[in-house]
Motif scaffolding. Structure first.
Motif, PDB file in Angstrom:
ATOM      1  N   GLU A 398      12.437   4.748 -13.904  1.00  0.00           N
ATOM      2  CA  GLU A 398      13.848   4.362 -13.966  1.00  0.00           C
ATOM      3  C   GLU A 398      14.563   4.631 -12.640  1.00  0.00           C
ATOM      4  OE1 GLU A 398      12.389   6.261 -16.317  1.00  0.00           O
ATOM      5  OE2 GLU A 398      12.147   4.633 -17.781  1.00  0.00           O
ATOM      6  N   HIS A 399      14.040   5.461 -11.814  1.00  0.00           N
ATOM      7  CA  HIS A 399      14.683   5.794 -10.548  1.00  0.00           C
ATOM      8  C   HIS A 399      13.676   5.578  -9.423  1.00  0.00           C
ATOM      9  CE1 HIS A 399      16.792   8.149 -13.672  1.00  0.00           C
ATOM     10  NE2 HIS A 399      17.891   7.846 -12.963  1.00  0.00           N
ATOM     11  N   ARG A 400      13.813   4.445  -8.759  1.00  0.00           N
ATOM     12  CA  ARG A 400      12.832   4.062  -7.753  1.00  0.00           C
ATOM     13  C   ARG A 400      12.696   5.116  -6.646  1.00  0.00           C
ATOM     14  NH1 ARG A 400      11.021  -1.053  -7.888  1.00  0.00           N
ATOM     15  NH2 ARG A 400      10.555  -1.029  -5.649  1.00  0.00           N
ATOM     16  N   LYS A 401      13.821   5.792  -6.334  1.00  0.00           N
ATOM     17  CA  LYS A 401      13.753   6.791  -5.272  1.00  0.00           C
ATOM     18  C   LYS A 401      12.919   8.012  -5.675  1.00  0.00           C
ATOM     19  CE  LYS A 401      18.144   5.597  -3.061  1.00  0.00           C
ATOM     20  NZ  LYS A 401      19.501   6.109  -2.647  1.00  0.00           N
ATOM     21  N   LEU A 402      12.703   8.149  -6.979  1.00  0.00           N
ATOM     22  CA  LEU A 402      11.919   9.285  -7.466  1.00  0.00           C
ATOM     23  C   LEU A 402      10.445   8.949  -7.639  1.00  0.00           C
ATOM     24  CD1 LEU A 402      14.391  10.795 -10.118  1.00  0.00           C
ATOM     25  CD2 LEU A 402      14.049  11.474  -7.724  1.00  0.00           C
ATOM     26  N   ILE A 403      10.113   7.690  -7.397  1.00  0.00           N
ATOM     27  CA  ILE A 403       8.701   7.298  -7.502  1.00  0.00           C
ATOM     28  C   ILE A 403       7.967   7.778  -6.247  1.00  0.00           C
ATOM     29  CG2 ILE A 403       7.078   5.374  -7.589  1.00  0.00           C
ATOM     30  CD1 ILE A 403       9.172   3.797  -9.143  1.00  0.00           C
ATOM     31  N   ARG A 404       6.871   8.442  -6.463  1.00  0.00           N
ATOM     32  CA  ARG A 404       6.079   8.950  -5.352  1.00  0.00           C
ATOM     33  C   ARG A 404       4.727   8.227  -5.352  1.00  0.00           C
ATOM     34  NH1 ARG A 404       5.977  15.283  -5.072  1.00  0.00           N
ATOM     35  NH2 ARG A 404       5.183  14.704  -2.995  1.00  0.00           N
ATOM     36  N   LYS A 405       4.190   8.106  -4.151  1.00  0.00           N
ATOM     37  CA  LYS A 405       2.959   7.327  -4.011  1.00  0.00           C
ATOM     38  C   LYS A 405       2.038   7.979  -2.989  1.00  0.00           C
ATOM     39  CE  LYS A 405       3.122   3.321  -1.863  1.00  0.00           C
ATOM     40  NZ  LYS A 405       3.308   1.858  -1.582  1.00  0.00           N
ATOM     41  N   ASN A 406       0.753   7.939  -3.288  1.00  0.00           N
ATOM     42  CA  ASN A 406      -0.269   8.327  -2.317  1.00  0.00           C
ATOM     43  C   ASN A 406      -1.239   7.164  -2.228  1.00  0.00           C
ATOM     44  OD1 ASN A 406      -2.990   9.385  -1.475  1.00  0.00           O
ATOM     45  ND2 ASN A 406      -1.786  11.251  -1.189  1.00  0.00           N
ATOM     46  N   GLU A 407      -1.510   6.693  -1.012  1.00  0.00           N
ATOM     47  CA  GLU A 407      -2.305   5.486  -0.887  1.00  0.00           C
ATOM     48  C   GLU A 407      -3.094   5.504   0.423  1.00  0.00           C
ATOM     49  OE1 GLU A 407      -1.198   1.024  -1.981  1.00  0.00           O
ATOM     50  OE2 GLU A 407      -0.255   1.672  -0.090  1.00  0.00           O
ATOM     51  N   SER A 408      -4.354   5.055   0.333  1.00  0.00           N
ATOM     52  CA  SER A 408      -5.169   4.817   1.525  1.00  0.00           C
ATOM     53  C   SER A 408      -5.393   3.322   1.638  1.00  0.00           C
ATOM     54  CB  SER A 408      -6.515   5.543   1.417  1.00  0.00           C
ATOM     55  OG  SER A 408      -6.347   6.929   1.505  1.00  0.00           O
ATOM     56  N   ARG A 409      -5.152   2.802   2.864  1.00  0.00           N
ATOM     57  CA  ARG A 409      -5.274   1.362   3.071  1.00  0.00           C
ATOM     58  C   ARG A 409      -6.325   1.102   4.151  1.00  0.00           C
ATOM     59  NH1 ARG A 409      -0.976  -1.919   1.664  1.00  0.00           N
ATOM     60  NH2 ARG A 409      -0.931  -2.972   3.696  1.00  0.00           N
ATOM     61  N   ILE A 410      -7.170   0.126   3.875  1.00  0.00           N
ATOM     62  CA  ILE A 410      -8.218  -0.245   4.833  1.00  0.00           C
ATOM     63  C   ILE A 410      -8.267  -1.749   4.939  1.00  0.00           C
ATOM     64  CG2 ILE A 410      -9.652   1.826   4.517  1.00  0.00           C
ATOM     65  CD1 ILE A 410     -11.270   0.372   2.469  1.00  0.00           C
ATOM     66  N   SER A 411      -8.905  -2.222   5.999  1.00  0.00           N
ATOM     67  CA  SER A 411      -8.932  -3.650   6.298  1.00  0.00           C
ATOM     68  C   SER A 411      -9.598  -4.449   5.186  1.00  0.00           C
ATOM     69  CB  SER A 411      -9.689  -3.880   7.619  1.00  0.00           C
ATOM     70  OG  SER A 411      -9.894  -5.256   7.836  1.00  0.00           O
ATOM     71  N   LEU A 412      -8.951  -5.507   4.787  1.00  0.00           N
ATOM     72  CA  LEU A 412      -9.499  -6.395   3.759  1.00  0.00           C
ATOM     73  C   LEU A 412     -10.696  -7.177   4.279  1.00  0.00           C
ATOM     74  CD1 LEU A 412      -9.128  -7.613   0.891  1.00  0.00           C
ATOM     75  CD2 LEU A 412      -7.638  -9.334   1.924  1.00  0.00           C
ATOM     76  N   SER A 413     -10.719  -7.411   5.595  1.00  0.00           N
ATOM     77  CA  SER A 413     -11.775  -8.259   6.161  1.00  0.00           C
ATOM     78  C   SER A 413     -13.161  -7.655   5.954  1.00  0.00           C
ATOM     79  CB  SER A 413     -11.528  -8.474   7.652  1.00  0.00           C
ATOM     80  OG  SER A 413     -11.558  -7.233   8.357  1.00  0.00           O
ATOM     81  N   ARG A 414     -13.250  -6.315   5.933  1.00  0.00           N
ATOM     82  CA  ARG A 414     -14.556  -5.680   5.769  1.00  0.00           C
ATOM     83  C   ARG A 414     -15.003  -5.658   4.312  1.00  0.00           C
ATOM     84  NH1 ARG A 414     -16.101  -3.449  10.447  1.00  0.00           N
ATOM     85  NH2 ARG A 414     -14.503  -2.787  11.962  1.00  0.00           N
TER      86      ARG A 414
END
Length: 485
Positions: A398-414
């Motif tokens: 309900e409160h977007r500012k309270l949403i927390r995220k942990n994410e690892s991003r890598i190249s899609l091409s591989r």
């Protein structure tokens, strides 16, 4: 920091990694199966027997057996002692002699009987009295003729030999021993010494200890034990059973799987719409910010043990969900699909993995993800958009500012044109993501503490250029495990 192997695409080849994992699982199943096999049971029973103190005593006893310790040796020794005695040797010399035969035949003859008759007569009182009465006339009498006949017989060589044999030491010895306990004992011993049983026992007992052992039931047991111990299967079993080779496999118990080998989606496992659309509307819907409509089975193909979710350019009318207004009808320019296990399978903690291939068709977003009865927490086991991302979201929807995220991003091409095995291990305090067994990301924040269900989906969040669609999300298999220890 992302693993450099992941950044440079230096993960094991999927076919090799999968073959290795399948080989390991197969070997572990073979190990579990062999652990219940009659062959292993026989080996373990033999090992218990062969390594027991009782077996060792029996083996030592057989190896140390001596002929001199047997009753047969005692009997043979007694037999040989008796056989050497002069009286027994002479007994059998007389018994088997021609002299005894002639003596016995002559002893039964008329001459001997006549001699004994004459002897009895001449030594009788009546004959003696008659002799006295005749006086000088005795030589002219029949009595004298009887006397002469007796003397001639007695002094004949035949009778002298007869009486010499009859009074000989050897014949007297013979008459004393014949039928005696001593001769009976000797002959019983001789009969036994010459028996097949005695000969077999003596021949066996005179063998070397090892040779005797090789003829024993114990040797056959030990031989079978050694054959089994040296067999390839037994050596393999004991080499791997207590090794660390299967530690990872032992950690997990399979709780859910689908290899998509049938031509139809398994309805006992999967819904082909959002779980809440099925629960509340009994039909499909899409979220207000999604450009595609989830067209259920129409955008799912199954063939060759592969499930394919297809995103197409296609005009349809369907329902959308907006938090402010609820469900409302809307026109969509694209279609796709979602499948989930919201009604059939949910799990708290464990290992979740799938073999997936994405088309690199951004802005189409393909995802393999977990969610519960609320939008958060949310775990992307893998999400393919402009990049491959693996991570989790938590907090307040309900409160977007309270949403927390942990994410690892890598190249899609591989990772966007071939199959890879994407997995996520979930424990009470950590989430760890991997590609083909290589760790991509690991976090301890926002770890879900509620059972979650599986989702596979393809979605659009922006308009897309012509020529990009259709876009495919291909799933070869999916598996979930629960930790055993």
């Amino acid at each position: 920091m992302i693993n450099l192997r992941i950044l440079f695409g230096l993960v094991p080849k999927t076919s090799d990694y999968e073959a290795q994992q399948e080989s390991l699982r197969k070997e572990y199943l073979e190990l579990a199966e062999f652990a219940k096999s009659p062959e292993l049971k026989e080996y373990q029973e033999l090992e218990n027997t062969v390594k027991s103190p009782d077996f060792a005593r029996k083996k030592k006893s057989i190896l140390s057996q001596k002929y001199s310790d047997t009753t047969e040796w005692t009997k043979e020794k007694e037999y040989l002692r008796l056989k050497k005695q002069r009286e027994i040797r002479k007994f059998y010399q007389i018994k088997n002699s021609i002299e005894l035969k002639d003596f016995l035949e002559f002893d039964k003859s008329y001459d001997v009987k006549h001699y004994h008759t004459l002897e009895k007569l001449i030594h009788s009182d009546e004959w003696t009295s008659k002799k006295r009465q005749l006086g000088k006339k005795f030589t002219e009498s029949s009595e004298y003729q009887q006397y002469l006949e007796y003397k001639n017989l007695k002094n004949s060589k035949r009778f002298r030999d007869y009486f010499a044999f009859k009074t000989s030491r050897d014949y007297v010895n013979f008459t004393l021993l014949i039928g005696s306990e001593k001769i009976n004992a000797f002959e019983n011993l001789e009969k036994y010494i010459r028996s097949e049983d005695f000969i077999k026992i003596k021949e066996y007992m005179l063998l070397p200890g090892q040779k005797k052992y090789e003829m024993s039931p114990e040797f056959q047991l030990e031989k079978k034990y050694l054959e089994l111990r040296n067999s390839e299967k037994i050596r393999w079993y004991y080499k791997v059973k207590d090794s660390k080779k299967f530690d990872e496999i032992k950690r997990w118990e399979l709780t859910f799987s689908d290899d998509f080998e049938t031509n139809k989606l398994d309805r006992k496992k999967w819904l082909s719409r959002y779980f809440w659309g099925d629960a509340m509307l009994h039909e499909s819907y899409s979220l207000d910010n999604e450009k595609q409509f989830y067209n259920e089975d129409k955008n799912i193909e199954m063939s060759g043990s592969t499930l394919t979710i297809i995103t197409r350019r296609e005009k349809v009318r369907g329902k959308a969900w907006n938090a402010s207004v609820g469900f409302f009808p809307r026109d969509f320019n694209y279609t796709s699909s979602i499948i989930n296990t919201g009604h059939s399978f949910r799990q708290k903690y464990g290992l979740f993995e799938a073999k997936i291939r994405f088309n690199a068709n951004y802005p189409v977003t393909h995802a393999f993800w977990l969610v519960s009865d609320t939008m958060l927490p949310h775990v992307n086991i893998v999400r393919a958009a402009d990049k491959i991302s693996m991570g989790n979201l938590w907090g307040s929807a309900e409160h977007r500012k309270l949403i927390r995220k942990n994410e690892s991003r890598i190249s899609l091409s591989r990772y966007g044109s071939d199959y890879f095995i994407y997995s996520m291990e979930w424990s009470a305090h950590r989430l760890t993501w991997k590609i083909n067994g290589v760790t991509v990301n690991s976090v301890t924040e926002g770890v879900p503490q509620v059972p979650m269900y599986i989702n596979l989906s393809s979605a659009l969040y922006a308009e897309i250029k012509d020529g990009i669609l259709p876009a495919l999300l291909e799933v070869d298999w999916i598996r979930c495990y629960r930790q055993t220890v």
